[in-house]
Design a protein around this motif. Sequence first.
Motif, mmCIF file in Angstrom:
data_model
loop_
_atom_site.group_PDB
_atom_site.id
_atom_site.type_symbol
_atom_site.label_atom_id
_atom_site.label_comp_id
_atom_site.label_asym_id
_atom_site.label_seq_id
_atom_site.Cartn_x
_atom_site.Cartn_y
_atom_site.Cartn_z
ATOM 1 N N LEU A 145 98.345 5.878 -48.125
ATOM 2 C CA LEU A 145 97.669 6.059 -49.411
ATOM 3 C C LEU A 145 96.378 5.249 -49.423
ATOM 4 O O LEU A 145 96.348 4.114 -48.934
ATOM 5 N N GLY A 146 95.339 5.838 -49.985
ATOM 6 C CA GLY A 146 94.075 5.119 -50.115
ATOM 7 C C GLY A 146 93.347 5.538 -51.373
ATOM 8 O O GLY A 146 93.583 6.625 -51.922
ATOM 9 N N THR A 147 92.465 4.681 -51.853
ATOM 10 C CA THR A 147 91.678 4.987 -53.043
ATOM 11 C C THR A 147 90.206 4.704 -52.794
ATOM 12 O O THR A 147 89.842 3.869 -51.961
ATOM 13 N N GLY A 148 89.373 5.421 -53.524
ATOM 14 C CA GLY A 148 87.943 5.215 -53.461
ATOM 15 C C GLY A 148 87.329 5.580 -54.802
ATOM 16 O O GLY A 148 88.016 5.629 -55.827
ATOM 17 N N ARG A 149 86.048 5.874 -54.802
ATOM 18 C CA ARG A 149 85.330 6.243 -56.015
ATOM 19 C C ARG A 149 84.503 7.491 -55.761
ATOM 20 O O ARG A 149 83.936 7.666 -54.687
ATOM 21 N N CYS A 150 84.446 8.353 -56.769
ATOM 22 C CA CYS A 150 83.623 9.554 -56.705
ATOM 23 C C CYS A 150 82.907 9.696 -58.047
ATOM 24 O O CYS A 150 83.520 9.497 -59.099
ATOM 25 N N ARG A 151 81.632 10.041 -58.022
ATOM 26 C CA ARG A 151 80.823 10.057 -59.236
ATOM 27 C C ARG A 151 80.386 11.463 -59.633
ATOM 28 O O ARG A 151 79.344 11.642 -60.256
ATOM 29 N N ILE A 152 81.195 12.449 -59.325
ATOM 30 C CA ILE A 152 80.861 13.822 -59.703
ATOM 31 C C ILE A 152 80.911 14.004 -61.214
ATOM 32 O O ILE A 152 80.085 14.704 -61.803
ATOM 33 N N GLY A 153 81.877 13.388 -61.878
ATOM 34 C CA GLY A 153 82.135 13.661 -63.280
ATOM 35 C C GLY A 153 81.457 12.700 -64.240
ATOM 36 O O GLY A 153 81.151 11.548 -63.905
ATOM 37 N N ILE A 154 81.217 13.187 -65.471
ATOM 38 C CA ILE A 154 80.659 12.380 -66.555
ATOM 39 C C ILE A 154 81.302 12.845 -67.859
ATOM 40 O O ILE A 154 81.697 14.008 -67.996
ATOM 41 N N ASN A 155 81.422 11.938 -68.820
ATOM 42 C CA ASN A 155 81.972 12.323 -70.121
ATOM 43 C C ASN A 155 81.035 13.313 -70.806
ATOM 44 O O ASN A 155 79.809 13.155 -70.757
ATOM 45 N N ARG A 156 81.607 14.325 -71.446
ATOM 46 C CA ARG A 156 80.796 15.411 -71.994
ATOM 47 C C ARG A 156 80.756 15.414 -73.529
ATOM 48 O O ARG A 156 80.307 16.392 -74.138
ATOM 49 N N ARG A 157 81.243 14.360 -74.201
ATOM 50 C CA ARG A 157 81.220 14.283 -75.662
ATOM 51 C C ARG A 157 80.208 13.219 -76.102
ATOM 52 O O ARG A 157 80.348 12.050 -75.748
ATOM 53 N N GLY A 234 93.225 15.659 -62.411
ATOM 54 C CA GLY A 234 93.698 14.677 -63.376
ATOM 55 C C GLY A 234 93.526 15.152 -64.807
ATOM 56 O O GLY A 234 93.468 16.354 -65.090
ATOM 57 N N CYS A 235 93.435 14.224 -65.742
ATOM 58 C CA CYS A 235 93.256 14.534 -67.163
ATOM 59 C C CYS A 235 91.758 14.621 -67.451
ATOM 60 O O CYS A 235 91.126 13.650 -67.861
ATOM 61 N N CYS A 236 91.194 15.804 -67.253
ATOM 62 C CA CYS A 236 89.734 15.962 -67.266
ATOM 63 C C CYS A 236 89.240 16.713 -68.485
ATOM 64 O O CYS A 236 88.146 17.290 -68.463
ATOM 65 N N GLY A 237 90.014 16.732 -69.594
ATOM 66 C CA GLY A 237 89.630 17.519 -70.756
ATOM 67 C C GLY A 237 88.228 17.264 -71.251
ATOM 68 O O GLY A 237 87.551 18.189 -71.711
ATOM 69 N N ASP A 238 87.756 16.015 -71.186
ATOM 70 C CA ASP A 238 86.421 15.687 -71.668
ATOM 71 C C ASP A 238 85.495 15.205 -70.551
ATOM 72 O O ASP A 238 84.509 14.510 -70.806
ATOM 73 N N ILE A 239 85.793 15.611 -69.318
ATOM 74 C CA ILE A 239 84.975 15.222 -68.153
ATOM 75 C C ILE A 239 84.424 16.480 -67.489
ATOM 76 O O ILE A 239 85.160 17.436 -67.229
ATOM 77 N N ARG A 240 83.142 16.455 -67.189
ATOM 78 C CA ARG A 240 82.441 17.625 -66.654
ATOM 79 C C ARG A 240 81.532 17.189 -65.508
ATOM 80 O O ARG A 240 81.106 16.028 -65.464
ATOM 81 N N PRO A 241 81.197 18.088 -64.567
ATOM 82 C CA PRO A 241 80.265 17.706 -63.506
ATOM 83 C C PRO A 241 78.921 17.267 -64.074
ATOM 84 O O PRO A 241 78.414 17.852 -65.041
#
Length: 427
Positions: A145-157, A234-241
């Motif tokens: 198992l490993g974790t990192g960071r990705c910055r594709i998404g931003i809050n859309r509200r 994941g829980c992306c209801g308010d997250i958009r590219p």
Amino acid sequence: MRPPLHLGAARIDITPQHPIPLAGFAHRHGVFETIHSPLFLRALLFSREDACGASQRALLVSADLFCWGPDLCASVYESLWQRFGISRDAVILHATHNHSGPQTSHSFSPSLGAADDKYIAFLQAALISAVKSACSSSEPVTAELGTGRCRIGINRRKSAGGAMRMAPNSEGPVDPELTVIRFRTPDNAPKALIVHYTCHPTASGANAVCAEFPGLAMACLEQNAPVVAAFIQGCCGDIRPALIRDGEFYRGDPWDAATLGEELVQEVRSVLGDNMRPCAVSALGVAHHLTVLPLAPVPGIEALRQLSQSSGIASEWSRLLLDDPNRLAWSPVLESVRMDLGPDIGLVSFNAEMMVAYGLHLKDFSERRLLPVGYSNGMIGYVPTKTQIEEGGYEPAEAFRYYGNPAPFKTDVERTVLDHIRRVRSL
């Protein structure tokens, strides 16, 4: 010593074989015009013998779809039980929430895309075929198992001028964490990947079949390698590219989706190369939990008749309810399957578009051991927070009509959802 966890993995093409409408955007009309990239369904079948020698099985499916329609799931569960003895409580039918794939439900507004019965039958047959292949490829596995960071998404509200708009909000909550699980065979060869990230796959607004950035990334990771890579949303209801021009979102095309897919691939490979640790997977456990969520007052028949004479989604929605009065008594049920793959990692599914705050809460409450999995085992629409309901905007005040729900949620839905998460955590 505990018996090892076994894993069977399979991938199958689920690209529509004839032109049909696509799901997810009201601006599209008619059937798709072209196919940019194929769609796939990926099946991971986990199994382990218990102390008495009986086999436990759990199935995780990830498909390049908008959702698994609630009217489709019951038939799938019955087939999985009859054909493979896999219990309903041990199944996560997950969709990446791809907005450039087919609709799989007849329950929603036509603006979300009309379902095609021929395609749904094809999809069910493909699923059974994939699970059959996964059964035949089962073998012992270890995991990392490993974790990192990705910055594709931003809050859309974003609040502007006293109203809540769908606009980039760099100050709003996001979940940039990227989680990768790699399963290896006894000879140390990679067998499967689970890639977990949180962002709407809505880069492309074209009327073209496309696997969107999650599916395109997984296909790239599978290229020239005997591995099945399953994306878990994941829980992306308010997250958009974060496709932004002059401070506003813009809707791209399949090539924008491909660019984001390449970015995700780079981040996954970075985690695989530098940040993996052994992950115990000697246990296998499943649990199932249901919670009724509270709705605001349902409109009366006369109000619906008046709205039916209007235009747009309000008219579509009111006619859905008038044509099927049983919808007026419908109560949304939040459904979760908890699938533990070992003491270090587990999944918790939700049959909804959950807001990112709920996914972050699950991660924090479980000390980051449980990953939230939206868009699974049906779809009841967006589940907003109390603050979001008070703020208004698309997710809490408008989107319920697209899903054919009789009313929006009450403000105390947040308390109910958090209690649901705590109960699932303690199962």
